[in-house]
Enzyme design. Structure first.
Site, PDB file in Angstrom:
ATOM      1  N   HIS A 299      -2.983   6.702   2.989  1.00 32.42           N
ATOM      2  CA  HIS A 299      -3.453   5.406   2.504  1.00 32.42           C
ATOM      3  C   HIS A 299      -4.831   5.134   3.096  1.00 32.42           C
ATOM      4  O   HIS A 299      -5.072   5.371   4.278  1.00 32.42           O
ATOM      5  CB  HIS A 299      -2.454   4.315   2.890  1.00 32.42           C
ATOM      6  CG  HIS A 299      -2.983   2.949   2.637  1.00 32.42           C
ATOM      7  ND1 HIS A 299      -3.581   2.606   1.444  1.00 32.42           N
ATOM      8  CD2 HIS A 299      -3.047   1.829   3.431  1.00 32.42           C
ATOM      9  CE1 HIS A 299      -3.967   1.341   1.507  1.00 32.42           C
ATOM     10  NE2 HIS A 299      -3.659   0.859   2.697  1.00 32.42           N
TER      11      HIS A 299
ATOM     12  N   CYS B 157       0.815  -1.227   0.000  1.00 31.84           N
ATOM     13  CA  CYS B 157       0.000   0.000   0.000  1.00 31.84           C
ATOM     14  C   CYS B 157       0.845   1.272   0.000  1.00 31.84           C
ATOM     15  O   CYS B 157       0.322   2.370  -0.199  1.00 31.84           O
ATOM     16  CB  CYS B 157      -0.951  -0.010   1.178  1.00 31.84           C
ATOM     17  SG  CYS B 157      -1.859  -1.550   1.300  1.00 31.84           S
TER      18      CYS B 157
ATOM     19  N   ASN C  24     -10.183  -0.506   0.838  1.00 25.35           N
ATOM     20  CA  ASN C  24      -8.724  -0.413   0.744  1.00 25.35           C
ATOM     21  C   ASN C  24      -8.282  -0.998  -0.601  1.00 25.35           C
ATOM     22  O   ASN C  24      -8.427  -2.199  -0.828  1.00 25.35           O
ATOM     23  CB  ASN C  24      -8.120  -1.196   1.923  1.00 25.35           C
ATOM     24  CG  ASN C  24      -6.603  -1.220   1.903  1.00 25.35           C
ATOM     25  OD1 ASN C  24      -5.971  -0.860   0.922  1.00 25.35           O
ATOM     26  ND2 ASN C  24      -6.029  -1.677   2.992  1.00 25.35           N
TER      27      ASN C  24
END
Ligand code: UT7
Length: 312
Positions: free
Chosen positions: A234, A108, A264
Protein backbone atom coordinates in the site's frame (compact mmCIF):
# COMPACT_ATOMS: atom_id res chain seq x y z
CA UNK A 1 -10.58 -23.64 -8.68
CA UNK A 2 -7.78 -21.10 -9.21
CA UNK A 3 -7.75 -17.49 -10.29
CA UNK A 4 -5.93 -15.73 -13.13
CA UNK A 5 -5.38 -12.02 -13.80
CA UNK A 6 -6.30 -11.61 -17.47
CA UNK A 7 -6.45 -7.82 -17.95
CA UNK A 8 -5.85 -4.51 -16.21
CA UNK A 9 -6.50 -0.78 -16.43
CA UNK A 10 -5.89 2.47 -14.53
CA UNK A 11 -7.31 5.96 -14.26
CA UNK A 12 -5.96 9.18 -12.73
CA UNK A 13 -7.59 12.62 -12.73
CA UNK A 14 -6.04 15.18 -15.07
CA UNK A 15 -5.29 17.78 -12.40
CA UNK A 16 -1.88 17.49 -10.73
CA UNK A 17 -1.33 19.01 -7.29
CA UNK A 18 2.39 19.35 -6.55
CA UNK A 19 4.14 19.85 -3.22
CA UNK A 20 4.93 23.37 -4.42
CA UNK A 21 1.20 24.03 -4.88
CA UNK A 22 0.64 22.90 -1.27
CA UNK A 23 3.43 25.18 -0.05
CA UNK A 24 1.35 28.10 -1.29
CA UNK A 25 -1.66 27.16 0.85
CA UNK A 26 -0.22 25.42 3.94
CA UNK A 27 2.64 25.79 6.43
CA UNK A 28 4.64 23.01 4.77
CA UNK A 29 7.50 22.55 2.31
CA UNK A 30 8.31 20.41 -0.67
CA UNK A 31 11.42 19.20 1.19
CA UNK A 32 9.46 18.13 4.32
CA UNK A 33 6.89 16.24 2.26
CA UNK A 34 9.50 14.46 0.11
CA UNK A 35 11.75 13.55 3.04
CA UNK A 36 8.99 12.44 5.44
CA UNK A 37 6.69 10.70 2.91
CA UNK A 38 8.37 10.29 -0.51
CA UNK A 39 5.45 12.08 -2.22
CA UNK A 40 6.18 14.70 -4.92
CA UNK A 41 2.73 15.21 -6.40
CA UNK A 42 -0.76 13.71 -6.48
CA UNK A 43 -3.74 13.81 -8.88
CA UNK A 44 -7.07 15.19 -7.71
CA UNK A 45 -10.55 15.47 -9.19
CA UNK A 46 -13.36 13.41 -10.77
CA UNK A 47 -15.85 11.22 -8.92
CA UNK A 48 -15.22 7.67 -7.69
CA UNK A 49 -17.61 6.34 -10.35
CA UNK A 50 -15.87 8.27 -13.16
CA UNK A 51 -12.45 6.94 -12.21
CA UNK A 52 -13.77 3.40 -11.67
CA UNK A 53 -15.52 3.40 -15.06
CA UNK A 54 -12.35 4.54 -16.86
CA UNK A 55 -10.11 1.96 -15.18
CA UNK A 56 -12.73 -0.80 -15.46
CA UNK A 57 -13.31 -0.14 -19.17
CA UNK A 58 -9.58 -0.25 -19.87
CA UNK A 59 -9.23 -3.55 -17.97
CA UNK A 60 -12.13 -5.13 -19.90
CA UNK A 61 -10.67 -4.00 -23.23
CA UNK A 62 -7.22 -5.22 -22.27
CA UNK A 63 -8.64 -8.62 -21.29
CA UNK A 64 -10.71 -8.63 -24.50
CA UNK A 65 -13.78 -9.81 -22.63
CA UNK A 66 -17.39 -8.83 -23.16
CA UNK A 67 -18.66 -6.83 -20.12
CA UNK A 68 -21.84 -8.94 -20.29
CA UNK A 69 -19.71 -12.00 -19.43
CA UNK A 70 -18.64 -10.53 -16.05
CA UNK A 71 -20.52 -12.43 -13.34
CA UNK A 72 -19.62 -10.04 -10.52
CA UNK A 73 -18.12 -6.59 -10.26
CA UNK A 74 -16.56 -5.59 -6.94
CA UNK A 75 -15.85 -1.91 -6.41
CA UNK A 76 -13.44 -1.43 -3.50
CA UNK A 77 -13.84 2.11 -2.22
CA UNK A 78 -13.79 4.09 0.97
CA UNK A 79 -15.20 7.21 -0.73
CA UNK A 80 -18.53 6.22 -2.34
CA UNK A 81 -20.20 9.01 -4.33
CA UNK A 82 -23.50 8.62 -2.45
CA UNK A 83 -24.69 6.89 0.71
CA UNK A 84 -27.32 5.07 -1.36
CA UNK A 85 -27.01 3.40 -3.81
CA UNK A 86 -23.59 1.77 -3.84
CA UNK A 87 -21.27 3.50 -6.34
CA UNK A 88 -20.91 0.14 -8.10
CA UNK A 89 -24.48 0.62 -9.44
CA UNK A 90 -23.42 3.52 -11.71
CA UNK A 91 -20.24 1.74 -12.77
CA UNK A 92 -22.20 -1.45 -13.51
CA UNK A 93 -24.59 0.46 -15.74
CA UNK A 94 -21.90 2.47 -17.57
CA UNK A 95 -19.80 -0.61 -18.33
CA UNK A 96 -22.70 -2.91 -19.24
CA UNK A 97 -21.75 -5.57 -16.69
CA UNK A 98 -23.81 -8.74 -17.02
CA UNK A 99 -23.87 -10.01 -13.43
CA UNK A 100 -24.07 -8.47 -9.98
CA UNK A 101 -22.16 -5.59 -8.42
CA UNK A 102 -21.39 -4.34 -4.94
CA UNK A 103 -19.11 -1.98 -3.02
CA UNK A 104 -16.48 -3.28 -0.62
CA UNK A 105 -15.02 -0.95 2.01
CA UNK A 106 -11.91 -2.21 3.76
CA UNK A 107 -10.09 1.14 3.33
CA UNK A 108 -6.55 0.85 1.93
CA UNK A 109 -6.58 -2.95 2.32
CA UNK A 110 -9.73 -3.08 0.16
CA UNK A 111 -8.21 -4.27 -3.09
CA UNK A 112 -6.51 -7.29 -1.50
CA UNK A 113 -9.71 -8.05 0.45
CA UNK A 114 -11.38 -7.91 -2.97
CA UNK A 115 -9.01 -10.51 -4.41
CA UNK A 116 -9.85 -12.86 -1.54
CA UNK A 117 -13.60 -12.34 -2.02
CA UNK A 118 -13.24 -12.80 -5.80
CA UNK A 119 -11.38 -16.07 -5.29
CA UNK A 120 -14.18 -17.47 -3.14
CA UNK A 121 -16.81 -16.37 -5.69
CA UNK A 122 -14.88 -18.04 -8.48
CA UNK A 123 -14.37 -21.18 -6.39
CA UNK A 124 -18.05 -21.33 -5.52
CA UNK A 125 -19.17 -20.97 -9.14
CA UNK A 126 -21.24 -19.85 -11.03
CA UNK A 127 -18.94 -16.77 -11.06
CA UNK A 128 -16.40 -17.38 -13.81
CA UNK A 129 -15.24 -13.82 -14.29
CA UNK A 130 -14.94 -10.98 -11.78
CA UNK A 131 -14.12 -7.33 -12.48
CA UNK A 132 -12.28 -6.02 -9.42
CA UNK A 133 -11.83 -2.24 -9.17
CA UNK A 134 -10.14 -0.14 -6.49
CA UNK A 135 -11.18 3.53 -6.75
CA UNK A 136 -11.01 6.41 -4.33
CA UNK A 137 -11.41 10.18 -4.29
CA UNK A 138 -9.75 11.00 -0.99
CA UNK A 139 -9.49 14.69 -1.96
CA UNK A 140 -13.22 14.92 -1.17
CA UNK A 141 -12.72 13.95 2.50
CA UNK A 142 -9.36 15.69 2.98
CA UNK A 143 -9.17 18.73 5.25
CA UNK A 144 -7.13 21.04 3.02
CA UNK A 145 -6.27 23.26 6.01
CA UNK A 146 -4.64 20.40 8.00
CA UNK A 147 -0.99 19.91 7.02
CA UNK A 148 -0.87 16.61 8.93
CA UNK A 149 -3.13 14.96 6.36
CA UNK A 150 -3.51 17.27 3.33
CA UNK A 151 -0.06 16.45 1.96
CA UNK A 152 -0.67 12.69 1.92
CA UNK A 153 -3.72 11.86 -0.17
CA UNK A 154 -4.75 11.69 -3.83
CA UNK A 155 -7.38 10.24 -6.17
CA UNK A 156 -7.24 7.37 -8.67
CA UNK A 157 -8.43 3.92 -9.74
CA UNK A 158 -6.98 0.58 -10.81
CA UNK A 159 -8.84 -2.48 -12.07
CA UNK A 160 -8.21 -6.12 -12.97
CA UNK A 161 -10.27 -8.80 -14.68
CA UNK A 162 -10.06 -12.09 -12.77
CA UNK A 163 -10.98 -15.38 -14.36
CA UNK A 164 -11.54 -18.82 -12.85
CA UNK A 165 -9.17 -21.60 -13.95
CA UNK A 166 -7.96 -25.00 -12.81
CA UNK A 167 -6.12 -25.15 -9.50
CA UNK A 168 -2.78 -25.89 -11.16
CA UNK A 169 -3.00 -22.78 -13.41
CA UNK A 170 -4.09 -20.50 -10.54
CA UNK A 171 -2.01 -17.43 -9.74
CA UNK A 172 -3.18 -16.77 -6.17
CA UNK A 173 -1.06 -18.99 -3.93
CA UNK A 174 -2.17 -17.73 -0.52
CA UNK A 175 -3.73 -14.83 1.33
CA UNK A 176 -4.12 -13.35 4.79
CA UNK A 177 -6.81 -10.89 5.88
CA UNK A 178 -7.49 -9.31 9.24
CA UNK A 179 -8.88 -6.36 11.16
CA UNK A 180 -8.58 -4.72 14.58
CA UNK A 181 -11.53 -2.46 15.27
CA UNK A 182 -10.05 -1.29 18.57
CA UNK A 183 -7.86 1.00 16.38
CA UNK A 184 -10.80 2.61 14.53
CA UNK A 185 -10.17 5.94 16.32
CA UNK A 186 -6.68 6.57 14.90
CA UNK A 187 -7.88 7.19 11.33
CA UNK A 188 -11.48 8.11 10.56
CA UNK A 189 -13.91 10.51 8.89
CA UNK A 190 -17.38 11.02 10.34
CA UNK A 191 -20.35 11.01 7.94
CA UNK A 192 -20.03 14.17 5.86
CA UNK A 193 -16.77 15.06 7.65
CA UNK A 194 -13.07 15.12 6.82
CA UNK A 195 -10.33 12.64 7.67
CA UNK A 196 -8.62 12.81 11.04
CA UNK A 197 -5.47 10.85 11.75
CA UNK A 198 -3.00 10.15 14.52
CA UNK A 199 -0.10 9.85 12.09
CA UNK A 200 2.51 8.28 14.36
CA UNK A 201 0.07 5.64 15.65
CA UNK A 202 -1.02 4.74 12.11
CA UNK A 203 2.62 4.55 11.05
CA UNK A 204 3.48 2.06 13.82
CA UNK A 205 0.30 0.02 13.27
CA UNK A 206 0.96 -0.03 9.52
CA UNK A 207 4.46 -1.44 9.78
CA UNK A 208 3.31 -4.05 12.32
CA UNK A 209 0.28 -5.07 10.25
CA UNK A 210 2.17 -5.31 6.95
CA UNK A 211 4.95 -7.41 8.40
CA UNK A 212 2.70 -9.81 10.32
CA UNK A 213 0.26 -10.24 7.45
CA UNK A 214 3.02 -10.65 4.83
CA UNK A 215 4.74 -13.30 6.93
CA UNK A 216 1.51 -15.27 7.40
CA UNK A 217 0.75 -15.14 3.66
CA UNK A 218 4.31 -16.21 2.77
CA UNK A 219 4.18 -19.06 5.24
CA UNK A 220 0.92 -20.44 3.91
CA UNK A 221 2.27 -20.18 0.35
CA UNK A 222 5.37 -22.10 1.45
CA UNK A 223 7.73 -19.36 0.24
CA UNK A 224 10.43 -17.20 1.82
CA UNK A 225 10.57 -13.40 1.65
CA UNK A 226 13.85 -13.51 -0.34
CA UNK A 227 12.04 -15.37 -3.15
CA UNK A 228 9.71 -12.39 -3.75
CA UNK A 229 10.53 -10.68 -7.07
CA UNK A 230 8.12 -7.78 -6.55
CA UNK A 231 6.59 -6.38 -3.39
CA UNK A 232 3.44 -4.35 -4.03
CA UNK A 233 2.75 -2.49 -0.78
CA UNK A 234 0.00 0.00 0.00
CA UNK A 235 1.35 3.40 -1.04
CA UNK A 236 1.04 5.54 2.09
CA UNK A 237 4.57 6.58 2.99
CA UNK A 238 7.94 5.56 1.54
CA UNK A 239 9.35 5.25 5.06
CA UNK A 240 6.66 2.70 5.98
CA UNK A 241 7.54 0.70 2.85
CA UNK A 242 11.28 0.86 3.56
CA UNK A 243 10.76 -0.22 7.19
CA UNK A 244 8.61 -3.16 6.05
CA UNK A 245 11.16 -4.19 3.39
CA UNK A 246 13.97 -4.10 5.90
CA UNK A 247 12.14 -6.16 8.51
CA UNK A 248 10.81 -8.66 5.98
CA UNK A 249 14.23 -9.07 4.33
CA UNK A 250 13.12 -7.88 0.90
CA UNK A 251 15.53 -5.45 -0.86
CA UNK A 252 13.86 -2.01 -1.12
CA UNK A 253 14.44 -1.90 -4.88
CA UNK A 254 12.03 -4.83 -5.26
CA UNK A 255 9.12 -2.64 -4.07
CA UNK A 256 6.69 -1.19 -6.61
CA UNK A 257 6.39 2.56 -6.00
CA UNK A 258 3.90 5.06 -7.43
CA UNK A 259 3.27 7.21 -4.36
CA UNK A 260 5.80 9.80 -5.54
CA UNK A 261 3.34 10.57 -8.39
CA UNK A 262 -0.02 9.64 -6.84
CA UNK A 263 0.16 10.11 -3.05
CA UNK A 264 -1.99 7.73 -1.02
CA UNK A 265 -5.00 6.69 -3.12
CA UNK A 266 -6.38 4.12 -0.63
CA UNK A 267 -8.15 1.24 -2.45
CA UNK A 268 -6.52 2.28 -5.75
CA UNK A 269 -2.96 2.29 -4.47
CA UNK A 270 -2.11 -1.43 -4.77
CA UNK A 271 -3.57 -1.94 -8.27
CA UNK A 272 -1.95 1.32 -9.47
CA UNK A 273 1.45 0.17 -8.17
CA UNK A 274 1.05 -3.38 -9.53
CA UNK A 275 -0.02 -2.24 -13.00
CA UNK A 276 2.73 0.40 -13.11
CA UNK A 277 5.31 -2.33 -12.43
CA UNK A 278 3.79 -4.62 -15.07
CA UNK A 279 3.86 -1.82 -17.66
CA UNK A 280 7.49 -1.09 -16.76
CA UNK A 281 8.31 -4.77 -17.57
CA UNK A 282 9.36 -5.49 -14.00
CA UNK A 283 7.66 -8.92 -13.97
CA UNK A 284 8.56 -12.14 -15.80
CA UNK A 285 6.69 -15.41 -16.11
CA UNK A 286 6.77 -17.36 -12.83
CA UNK A 287 7.83 -14.41 -10.63
CA UNK A 288 6.44 -14.32 -7.10
CA UNK A 289 4.57 -11.15 -6.15
CA UNK A 290 3.58 -10.15 -2.62
CA UNK A 291 0.69 -7.68 -2.31
CA UNK A 292 0.23 -6.18 1.15
CA UNK A 293 -2.07 -3.44 2.39
CA UNK A 294 -3.28 -1.85 5.62
CA UNK A 295 -5.73 0.91 6.32
CA UNK A 296 -8.38 2.53 8.46
CA UNK A 297 -10.20 0.10 10.69
CA UNK A 298 -7.48 -1.01 11.03
CA UNK A 299 -7.67 -3.55 8.29
CA UNK A 300 -4.87 -5.47 6.62
CA UNK A 301 -4.55 -8.01 3.84
CA UNK A 302 -1.76 -9.75 1.93
CA UNK A 303 -1.64 -12.10 -1.03
CA UNK A 304 1.11 -14.11 -2.70
CA UNK A 305 0.64 -14.32 -6.47
CA UNK A 306 2.61 -16.20 -9.10
CA UNK A 307 2.82 -13.98 -12.17
CA UNK A 308 1.79 -15.74 -15.40
CA UNK A 309 2.44 -13.99 -18.70
CA UNK A 310 0.43 -16.69 -20.43
CA UNK A 311 -2.74 -15.76 -18.52
CA UNK A 312 -3.08 -12.53 -20.53
O1 UT7 B 1 -3.46 4.66 4.37
C1 UT7 B 1 -3.07 4.77 5.70
C2 UT7 B 1 -3.07 6.21 6.03
N1 UT7 B 1 -2.02 6.90 6.57
C3 UT7 B 1 -0.73 6.57 6.80
O2 UT7 B 1 -0.25 5.52 6.58
C4 UT7 B 1 0.10 7.65 7.41
C5 UT7 B 1 1.01 7.13 8.51
N2 UT7 B 1 1.78 8.20 9.12
C6 UT7 B 1 2.75 8.88 8.46
O3 UT7 B 1 2.98 8.64 7.30
C7 UT7 B 1 3.55 9.90 9.23
O4 UT7 B 1 3.27 9.77 10.60
C8 UT7 B 1 3.25 11.36 8.77
C9 UT7 B 1 3.78 11.58 7.36
C10 UT7 B 1 1.77 11.65 8.82
C11 UT7 B 1 3.96 12.34 9.70
O5 UT7 B 1 5.36 12.10 9.67
P1 UT7 B 1 6.20 12.03 11.00
O6 UT7 B 1 7.59 11.88 10.62
O7 UT7 B 1 5.57 10.98 11.88
O8 UT7 B 1 5.97 13.47 11.59
P2 UT7 B 1 5.38 13.87 12.99
O9 UT7 B 1 3.90 13.70 12.98
O10 UT7 B 1 6.18 13.21 14.09
O11 UT7 B 1 5.71 15.40 13.00
C12 UT7 B 1 7.07 15.88 13.03
C13 UT7 B 1 7.00 17.40 12.87
C14 UT7 B 1 5.99 18.07 13.80
O12 UT7 B 1 6.52 19.31 14.21
P3 UT7 B 1 7.20 19.48 15.66
O13 UT7 B 1 6.13 19.11 16.64
O14 UT7 B 1 8.35 18.51 15.67
O15 UT7 B 1 7.60 20.90 15.68
C15 UT7 B 1 4.81 18.31 12.89
O16 UT7 B 1 4.02 19.40 13.32
O17 UT7 B 1 6.61 17.74 11.55
C16 UT7 B 1 5.51 18.63 11.58
N3 UT7 B 1 4.67 18.39 10.41
C17 UT7 B 1 4.87 19.03 9.25
N4 UT7 B 1 5.78 19.94 8.88
C18 UT7 B 1 5.72 20.39 7.61
C19 UT7 B 1 3.63 17.55 10.28
N5 UT7 B 1 3.14 17.63 9.03
C20 UT7 B 1 3.90 18.52 8.38
C21 UT7 B 1 3.88 19.03 7.06
N6 UT7 B 1 4.82 19.95 6.72
N7 UT7 B 1 2.99 18.64 6.14
Amino acid sequence: MGLQIVGWGTALPEKTLTNRDLEAQLDTSDQWIRERTGIRERRIGDSTAELAIEAGREALEHAEVDPASIDMMILCTTTPDQTVPATSAKVHEALGIGGGAFDLNAACAGFVYGIVVAESLLAANPAKRVLLIGADVLSRITDWTDRNTAVLFGDGAGAVVLQGCSDTDGQLLSSDVGADGSLSGILYADLGGKMKMEGAEVFKGAVRAMIGSSRRALESAGHRADEIALLVPHQANLRIIEAACQRLGIPADRAAIVLDRTGNTSSASIPLALIDAVRADRLSDGDLVLLTGFGAGMTWASAVVRWRESAR
